[in-house]
Design a protein around this motif. Sequence first.
Motif, PDB file in Angstrom:
ATOM      1  N   ILE A  54     -61.032 -95.702  -1.371  1.00 51.37           N
ATOM      2  CA  ILE A  54     -59.679 -96.372  -1.937  1.00 51.37           C
ATOM      3  C   ILE A  54     -58.484 -96.021  -1.274  1.00 51.37           C
ATOM      4  O   ILE A  54     -58.059 -94.809  -1.164  1.00 51.37           O
ATOM      5  CB  ILE A  54     -59.653 -96.348  -2.942  1.00 51.37           C
ATOM      6  CG1 ILE A  54     -61.427 -96.992  -3.770  1.00 51.37           C
ATOM      7  CG2 ILE A  54     -58.966 -96.985  -4.096  1.00 51.37           C
ATOM      8  CD1 ILE A  54     -61.704 -97.249  -4.857  1.00 51.37           C
ATOM      9  N   HIS A  55     -57.864 -96.888  -0.518  1.00 55.05           N
ATOM     10  CA  HIS A  55     -56.511 -96.194  -0.127  1.00 55.05           C
ATOM     11  C   HIS A  55     -55.402 -96.648  -1.153  1.00 55.05           C
ATOM     12  O   HIS A  55     -55.492 -98.013  -1.412  1.00 55.05           O
ATOM     13  CB  HIS A  55     -55.926 -97.333   1.162  1.00 55.05           C
ATOM     14  CG  HIS A  55     -57.355 -97.365   1.934  1.00 55.05           C
ATOM     15  ND1 HIS A  55     -57.620 -96.438   3.348  1.00 55.05           N
ATOM     16  CD2 HIS A  55     -58.999 -97.664   2.306  1.00 55.05           C
ATOM     17  CE1 HIS A  55     -58.520 -96.438   3.774  1.00 55.05           C
ATOM     18  NE2 HIS A  55     -59.304 -97.911   3.080  1.00 55.05           N
ATOM     19  N   THR A  56     -54.288 -95.987  -0.990  1.00 56.63           N
ATOM     20  CA  THR A  56     -53.569 -95.838  -2.236  1.00 56.63           C
ATOM     21  C   THR A  56     -52.067 -94.875  -1.909  1.00 56.63           C
ATOM     22  O   THR A  56     -52.131 -94.181  -1.391  1.00 56.63           O
ATOM     23  CB  THR A  56     -53.232 -95.651  -3.890  1.00 56.63           C
ATOM     24  OG1 THR A  56     -52.474 -95.557  -4.522  1.00 56.63           O
ATOM     25  CG2 THR A  56     -54.055 -93.687  -3.599  1.00 56.63           C
ATOM     26  N   VAL A  57     -50.719 -96.170  -1.764  1.00 57.57           N
ATOM     27  CA  VAL A  57     -49.240 -95.704  -1.588  1.00 57.57           C
ATOM     28  C   VAL A  57     -49.026 -95.023  -2.381  1.00 57.57           C
ATOM     29  O   VAL A  57     -48.491 -95.456  -3.325  1.00 57.57           O
ATOM     30  CB  VAL A  57     -49.100 -96.799  -0.915  1.00 57.57           C
ATOM     31  CG1 VAL A  57     -47.462 -96.494  -0.006  1.00 57.57           C
ATOM     32  CG2 VAL A  57     -49.689 -97.541   0.430  1.00 57.57           C
ATOM     33  N   GLY A  58     -49.096 -93.643  -2.424  1.00 54.22           N
ATOM     34  CA  GLY A  58     -47.641 -92.866  -3.439  1.00 54.22           C
ATOM     35  C   GLY A  58     -46.418 -92.221  -3.255  1.00 54.22           C
ATOM     36  O   GLY A  58     -46.048 -93.130  -1.679  1.00 54.22           O
ATOM     37  N   ALA A 104     -52.312 -93.782   1.649  1.00 53.19           N
ATOM     38  CA  ALA A 104     -52.051 -93.489   3.156  1.00 53.19           C
ATOM     39  C   ALA A 104     -50.463 -93.813   2.842  1.00 53.19           C
ATOM     40  O   ALA A 104     -50.323 -93.684   1.981  1.00 53.19           O
ATOM     41  CB  ALA A 104     -52.929 -95.366   2.650  1.00 53.19           C
ATOM     42  N   ASN A 105     -49.918 -94.967   3.733  1.00 51.62           N
ATOM     43  CA  ASN A 105     -48.716 -94.834   4.359  1.00 51.62           C
ATOM     44  C   ASN A 105     -48.838 -96.809   3.976  1.00 51.62           C
ATOM     45  O   ASN A 105     -49.966 -97.190   3.771  1.00 51.62           O
ATOM     46  CB  ASN A 105     -48.577 -94.912   5.163  1.00 51.62           C
ATOM     47  CG  ASN A 105     -49.092 -95.742   6.984  1.00 51.62           C
ATOM     48  OD1 ASN A 105     -49.314 -96.778   6.045  1.00 51.62           O
ATOM     49  ND2 ASN A 105     -49.949 -94.552   7.673  1.00 51.62           N
ATOM     50  N   SER A 106     -47.764 -97.395   3.897  1.00 51.62           N
ATOM     51  CA  SER A 106     -47.574 -98.435   3.252  1.00 51.62           C
ATOM     52  C   SER A 106     -48.358 -99.390   4.371  1.00 51.62           C
ATOM     53  O   SER A 106     -48.682-100.664   3.657  1.00 51.62           O
ATOM     54  CB  SER A 106     -46.325 -98.968   3.166  1.00 51.62           C
ATOM     55  OG  SER A 106     -45.463 -99.181   4.274  1.00 51.62           O
TER      56      SER A 106
END
Length: 267
Positions: A174-178, A113-115
């Motif tokens: 599950i959304h994560t921002v790399g 995801a984005n922030s």
Amino acid sequence: MTHSEKVSWLIQQLIKENPGYHAVGEPVDERGKRRLLRSLMNVRWPKEADEEVLKIQDELLQEELQEKGIIYIEEIPVIAKLYPCSSVKNGDRISLWQGDITRLAADAIVNAANSQLLGCFVPCHGCIDNAIHSAAGIQLRNECARLMEEQGHDEPTGKAKITLGYNLPAKHVIHTVGPIVGVKVTKQQEEELKSCYLSCLRTAEKNHLDSIAFCCISTGEFHFPNKLAAQIAVETVDKYLSGSGMKRVIFNVFKDEDLHIYQKLFR
């Protein structure tokens, strides 16, 4: 309604929501109509929708899911069988699968995801964020918006949030921002990517989930080198599983390049 009628009806309903779209013409061809509907869903700002709109949208997306075909994780072999000489310690609980992550019937799939955590607003963009939101339906963006409103600030890099999967075969997303890489990867960015995997795994276990499918976090649009990203992913997950009861972790790849990288790591 037929599939085509549902697409046309939904297009008209989404156009009605925004007076600025009234000049938008509906394409004649079916592919063009479906692309327009996806575009309208992609640019739709989070807000509640009429129950009939959600009903027809859900019917359409479920029909399309059945047409694509659902992949059940039990059908995917573990790497211990494919690569018996692998140095991976938990090969009996790790799988590698190439394909569309929106077809996987895992307890959770991971979204890069984005922030803002609201999904991709670029119509029909090729990123995984767009693909997941498009297949899940407009409810996913609405839930993400509620989470972000409660939080009151952008999602930090390396953290994770969980939502329902809606029209996906996966129960949750599950959304994560790399990390976003510039000229060269820094040690901090390596740690942030590692944190993405750990945050997703911890979130899954906290919610009593047994299986999770990871995309190639931070590669592609975020420019993290694919080989290094895969090395961090495998090392982090394998180490975590040594002290975890998680039953299955799937590394999902879409591009041949990533498939070959993971295959080399497992060999």
